[in-house]
Write an enzyme that holds these catalytic residues in place. Structure first.
Site, PDB file in Angstrom:
ATOM      1  CG  HIS A   1      19.559 -56.854  33.398  1.00 39.78           C
ATOM      2  ND1 HIS A   1      18.694 -57.178  32.017  1.00 39.78           N
ATOM      3  CD2 HIS A   1      19.523 -57.722  34.121  1.00 39.78           C
ATOM      4  CE1 HIS A   1      18.151 -58.429  33.147  1.00 39.78           C
ATOM      5  NE2 HIS A   1      18.684 -58.543  34.081  1.00 39.78           N
TER       6      HIS A   1
ATOM      7  CG  ASP B   1      16.707 -28.285  28.106  1.00 42.19           C
ATOM      8  OD1 ASP B   1      15.729 -28.491  29.154  1.00 42.19           O
ATOM      9  OD2 ASP B   1      16.912 -28.366  26.458  1.00 42.19           O
TER      10      ASP B   1
ATOM     11  CG  HIS C   1      22.955 -58.703  33.283  1.00 43.13           C
ATOM     12  ND1 HIS C   1      22.983 -58.409  32.054  1.00 43.13           N
ATOM     13  CD2 HIS C   1      22.516 -59.166  34.701  1.00 43.13           C
ATOM     14  CE1 HIS C   1      21.951 -59.665  32.659  1.00 43.13           C
ATOM     15  NE2 HIS C   1      21.493 -59.578  34.093  1.00 43.13           N
TER      16      HIS C   1
ATOM     17  CB  CYS D   1      16.458 -32.244  27.805  1.00 47.89           C
ATOM     18  SG  CYS D   1      15.878 -33.392  26.723  1.00 47.89           S
TER      19      CYS D   1
ATOM     20  CB  THR E   1      12.203 -35.753  24.483  1.00 48.16           C
ATOM     21  OG1 THR E   1      13.527 -35.491  23.990  1.00 48.16           O
ATOM     22  CG2 THR E   1      11.302 -34.347  23.679  1.00 48.16           C
TER      23      THR E   1
END
Ligand code: RB5
Length: 145
Positions: A98, A8, A133, A65, A67
């Site tokens: 993992h 963004d 995993h 973005c 954060t």
């Protein structure tokens, strides 16, 4: 490997730095926008990238973005997506080894360019370990039903 990349407005500058890095390192990518720092809604861009990865059009996705949180939440709502928000190299490595993460998200307002590029490098170069995993990743897929 074709990487879907996007951001963004809050992640636009870092997205452009990552594109330069991918170009320099010969990694093919497809840019899903945005194209400037003009305000846009992150869920739409995260959705487009997540769908491209889920459909197999691209093998991995990188979304930025402000954060990294909003795009991570959005991408993880698309079936087949395992998006990992990583702001350190160890988490990036483990998200591949993992969790078989197929989307990496980061926040431009959280980390610097140097660390972000080191994270991208680690994330793209680490293989899924499989084994015990694989069963857990399959269990993640079951949660989507
Ligand atoms: C945009 O201001 C900001 O909310 C967005 O980039 C992101 O950080 C959301 O999680």
């Amino acid at each position: 490997m074709l990487v879907a990349i996007g951001s963004d407005h809050g992640g636009f500058r870092l997205k452009e730095e990552i594109k330069k890095y991918l170009t320099k390192n010969g990694v093919a990518f497809s840019d899903f926008g945005t194209d400037s720092t003009e305000s846009v809604d992150y869920p739409a861009i995260a959705r487009d990238i997540a769908k491209a990865v889920a459909d197999g059009q691209c093998q991995r996705g990188i979304i930025v973005c402000g954060t990294g949180i909003g795009v991570s939440i959005a991408a993880n709502k698309i079936k087949g997506i395992r998006a990992a928000l990583c702001h350190d190299e160890f988490s990036a490595e483990m998200s591949r080894a993992h969790n078989d993460a197929n989307v990496l998200t980061m926040g431009e307002r959280v980390i610097g360019v140097g660390l972000a590029l080191a994270i991208v490098d680690k994330w793209l170069s680490t293989q899924f370990e499989g084994g015990r995993h694989a069963k857990r990743v399959a269990m993640l897929a079951e949660l989507e039903n």
